[in-house]
Motif scaffolding. Structure first.
Motif, short mmCIF file in Angstrom:
data_model
loop_
_atom_site.label_atom_id
_atom_site.label_comp_id
_atom_site.label_asym_id
_atom_site.label_seq_id
_atom_site.Cartn_x
_atom_site.Cartn_y
_atom_site.Cartn_z
N ARG A 118 4.81 -19.76 -79.06
CA ARG A 118 4.10 -20.23 -80.24
C ARG A 118 4.93 -20.11 -81.51
NH1 ARG A 118 0.05 -17.52 -77.17
NH2 ARG A 118 -1.63 -18.94 -76.53
N ASP A 119 5.84 -19.13 -81.53
CA ASP A 119 6.62 -18.87 -82.74
C ASP A 119 7.88 -18.10 -82.34
OD1 ASP A 119 5.74 -16.22 -82.29
OD2 ASP A 119 3.98 -16.56 -83.56
N LEU A 120 8.53 -17.48 -83.33
CA LEU A 120 9.78 -16.78 -83.05
C LEU A 120 9.59 -15.47 -82.30
CD1 LEU A 120 11.88 -17.44 -86.28
CD2 LEU A 120 12.31 -18.29 -83.96
N SER A 121 8.35 -15.13 -81.97
CA SER A 121 8.16 -14.00 -81.05
C SER A 121 8.75 -14.30 -79.68
CB SER A 121 6.67 -13.67 -80.92
OG SER A 121 5.96 -14.76 -80.34
N ILE A 122 9.21 -15.53 -79.50
CA ILE A 122 9.93 -15.87 -78.27
C ILE A 122 11.15 -14.99 -78.08
CG2 ILE A 122 11.28 -17.67 -79.42
CD1 ILE A 122 11.36 -19.22 -76.86
N LEU A 123 11.75 -14.51 -79.18
CA LEU A 123 12.98 -13.71 -79.07
C LEU A 123 12.72 -12.33 -78.47
CD1 LEU A 123 14.74 -14.85 -82.36
CD2 LEU A 123 15.22 -15.57 -80.01
N PRO A 124 11.76 -11.54 -79.00
CA PRO A 124 11.46 -10.29 -78.28
C PRO A 124 10.85 -10.54 -76.90
CG PRO A 124 9.94 -10.61 -80.12
CD PRO A 124 11.03 -11.63 -80.27
N ALA A 125 10.19 -11.69 -76.74
CA ALA A 125 9.62 -12.01 -75.42
C ALA A 125 10.71 -12.21 -74.39
CB ALA A 125 8.74 -13.25 -75.52
N ILE A 126 11.76 -12.93 -74.74
CA ILE A 126 12.83 -13.17 -73.77
C ILE A 126 13.54 -11.87 -73.44
CG2 ILE A 126 14.57 -13.77 -75.52
CD1 ILE A 126 14.31 -15.32 -72.06
N SER A 127 13.66 -10.97 -74.44
CA SER A 127 14.29 -9.67 -74.19
C SER A 127 13.46 -8.86 -73.21
CB SER A 127 14.45 -8.92 -75.51
OG SER A 127 14.99 -7.63 -75.28
N ALA A 128 12.13 -8.82 -73.43
CA ALA A 128 11.26 -8.07 -72.53
C ALA A 128 11.27 -8.65 -71.13
CB ALA A 128 9.84 -8.05 -73.10
N MET A 129 11.23 -9.97 -71.05
CA MET A 129 11.19 -10.61 -69.73
C MET A 129 12.49 -10.40 -68.96
SD MET A 129 9.02 -14.11 -70.42
CE MET A 129 8.89 -14.56 -68.68
N LEU A 130 13.61 -10.40 -69.66
CA LEU A 130 14.87 -10.15 -68.98
C LEU A 130 14.89 -8.76 -68.36
CD1 LEU A 130 17.42 -11.75 -71.47
CD2 LEU A 130 17.07 -12.44 -69.10
N ARG A 131 14.41 -7.77 -69.10
CA ARG A 131 14.40 -6.40 -68.57
C ARG A 131 13.47 -6.28 -67.37
NH1 ARG A 131 14.63 -5.05 -74.10
NH2 ARG A 131 12.37 -4.66 -74.22
N LEU A 132 12.26 -6.81 -67.51
CA LEU A 132 11.30 -6.73 -66.41
C LEU A 132 11.77 -7.51 -65.19
CD1 LEU A 132 8.00 -7.23 -68.46
CD2 LEU A 132 8.75 -5.11 -67.34
N THR A 133 12.35 -8.68 -65.43
CA THR A 133 12.78 -9.53 -64.34
C THR A 133 13.92 -8.90 -63.55
OG1 THR A 133 12.08 -11.55 -65.48
CG2 THR A 133 13.78 -11.79 -63.79
N HIS A 134 14.91 -8.37 -64.26
CA HIS A 134 16.05 -7.81 -63.54
C HIS A 134 15.68 -6.52 -62.81
CE1 HIS A 134 19.54 -10.39 -64.48
NE2 HIS A 134 18.72 -10.81 -65.42
N THR A 135 14.78 -5.73 -63.40
CA THR A 135 14.34 -4.52 -62.70
C THR A 135 13.63 -4.90 -61.41
OG1 THR A 135 14.11 -3.26 -64.75
CG2 THR A 135 12.87 -2.49 -62.84
N ALA A 136 12.72 -5.86 -61.48
CA ALA A 136 11.98 -6.27 -60.28
C ALA A 136 12.90 -6.90 -59.26
CB ALA A 136 10.86 -7.24 -60.67
N TYR A 137 13.78 -7.78 -59.70
CA TYR A 137 14.66 -8.49 -58.77
C TYR A 137 15.58 -7.52 -58.03
CZ TYR A 137 18.30 -11.65 -57.08
OH TYR A 137 19.20 -12.33 -56.29
N GLU A 138 16.03 -6.49 -58.73
CA GLU A 138 17.01 -5.58 -58.14
C GLU A 138 16.39 -4.46 -57.33
OE1 GLU A 138 19.18 -4.38 -61.58
OE2 GLU A 138 20.42 -6.19 -61.63
N THR A 139 15.09 -4.18 -57.52
CA THR A 139 14.51 -3.00 -56.87
C THR A 139 13.32 -3.29 -55.97
OG1 THR A 139 13.03 -2.54 -58.75
CG2 THR A 139 15.23 -1.56 -58.82
N SER A 140 12.71 -4.47 -56.07
CA SER A 140 11.48 -4.74 -55.31
C SER A 140 11.75 -5.61 -54.09
CB SER A 140 10.44 -5.42 -56.20
OG SER A 140 10.11 -4.59 -57.30
N PRO A 141 10.92 -5.48 -53.04
CA PRO A 141 11.08 -6.34 -51.86
C PRO A 141 10.83 -7.81 -52.21
CG PRO A 141 9.73 -4.42 -51.36
CD PRO A 141 9.90 -4.43 -52.84
N GLY A 142 11.42 -8.69 -51.43
CA GLY A 142 11.20 -10.12 -51.60
C GLY A 142 11.83 -10.73 -52.83
#
Length: 327
Positions: free
Chosen positions: A254-278
């Motif tokens: 919706r606005d420039l909150s996209i920038l902290p959103a992308i930062s948060a999603m990168l952290r969550l995504t890489h943690t899940a991808y590297e440590t969770s099954p599937g």
């Protein structure tokens, strides 16, 4: 042909006991050695001798010396049992529980091998489209399939008492690939979502994680947005991540909150991808009316690991101009 979820091949192990094992991430070398020992012992107890293949992070079954006198499961000589998902499963559990988890894993796996699930008896009701990593199945099975995203294909699948089977050859139950794909997509589109929200640095992320079909719901993203998030045709699009089969992350832009959103999603995504099954993909995507676009890119020899792609950078400039313009 039909397959259960296999484990992606991974690279060779290191030799320092306290560092992360690259082939069986996120385990350390010492933990990986212990898991390999437990897995080999579990397979010996099921009549299979194996050797560890460091190039794939797998146990390779040693063929019996006398094939003529062999019996099931001796016919598996040469097969590879990937340990990547098992490593992610035991990670975080007390070491004393690993033996039980390994035994349960191979009980389920050997049962599906010796008694493979039959095709669906009622495809019109039992088929659902499911995302699979191309690295997790033999290359020849996906060679002619279009990729939904790089490294991911959508395959008709069914669930037999908790065992999920991917059906690469639906002709075995009387359907063409096109027919099976259409039926599976229609059924996937009807599945309900359980959505939760997390707030991170003032931004909101929608999380679908209560079902093994969560990531596959990205195939019907418009339905998810409209019916589960009550958002239709967001003008600036959404950020989407599907790091594992059980997780779909969405941020409505919706606005420039996209920038902290992308930062948060990168952290969550890489943690899940590297440590969770599937694991499926570590990439966060910008989805807009023109399609799916990677949100970030890596620049070689640059100290910062991620940079906005030109597509996302142009969007942030548009959003910045909008915020600066008078109403």
């Amino acid at each position: 042909m039909t397959t259960q979820h296999n484990v992606p091949a991974e690279r060779a192990a290191g030799n320092h006991s306290d560092r992360e094992h690259p082939g069986l991430f996120p385990l350390t070398d010492a933990e990986a050695d212990h898991l390999i020992h437990l897995a080999r012992a579990a397979l010996i107890g099921r009549g299979l001798s194996t050797s560890y293949d460091a190039s794939t992070g797998s146990l390779a079954v040693i063929p019996p010396p006398d094939p003529e006198s062999s019996h099931p499961p001796d016919h598996l000589g040469g097969a590879l049992f990937g340990l990547g998902n098992l490593a992610r499963t035991v990670n975080g559990h007390p070491r004393q529980s690993w033996s039980r988890l390994v035994e349960e894993h191979f009980d389920s796996l050997m049962a599906s091998i010796l008694r493979p699930p039959a095709g669906p008896t009622d495809p019109e009701r039992q088929l659902y489209l499911r995302l699979a990593a191309t690295s997790s199945v033999p290359a020849k099975w996906t060679a002619d399939l279009p990729e939904f995203l790089p490294g991911l294909v959508a395959v008709p699948a069914s669930n037999d008492n908790g065992t999920f089977a991917l059906h690469f050859d639906p002709s075995t139950f009387g359907l063409t690939w096109t027919e099976a794909h259409r039926i599976a997509l229609a059924n996937l589109n009807l599945l309900p979502d359980s959505v939760s929200y997390i707030d991170h640095d003032g931004v909101q992320l929608a999380v679908l994680s209560d079902t093994t079909w969560a990531a596959s719901r990205a195939l019907v993203l418009d339905t998810v947005l409209r019916e589960s998030l009550q958002v239709e045709n967001p003008p600036y699009g959404v950020l989407v991540a599907l790091p594992t089969r059980h997780l779909l992350l969405i941020h409505v832009i919706r606005d420039l909150s996209i920038l902290p959103a992308i930062s948060a999603m990168l952290r969550l995504t890489h943690t899940a991808y590297e440590t969770s099954p599937g694991p499926l993909t570590p990439t966060v995507y910008l989805v807009d009316p023109t399609g799916w676009h990677p949100a970030t890119t890596a620049l070689p020899n640059h100290p910062l690991p991620y940079h906005l792609t030109p597509h996302l950078r142009a969007l942030t400039q548009t959003l910045a101009h909008q915020e600066q313009s008078p109403d």
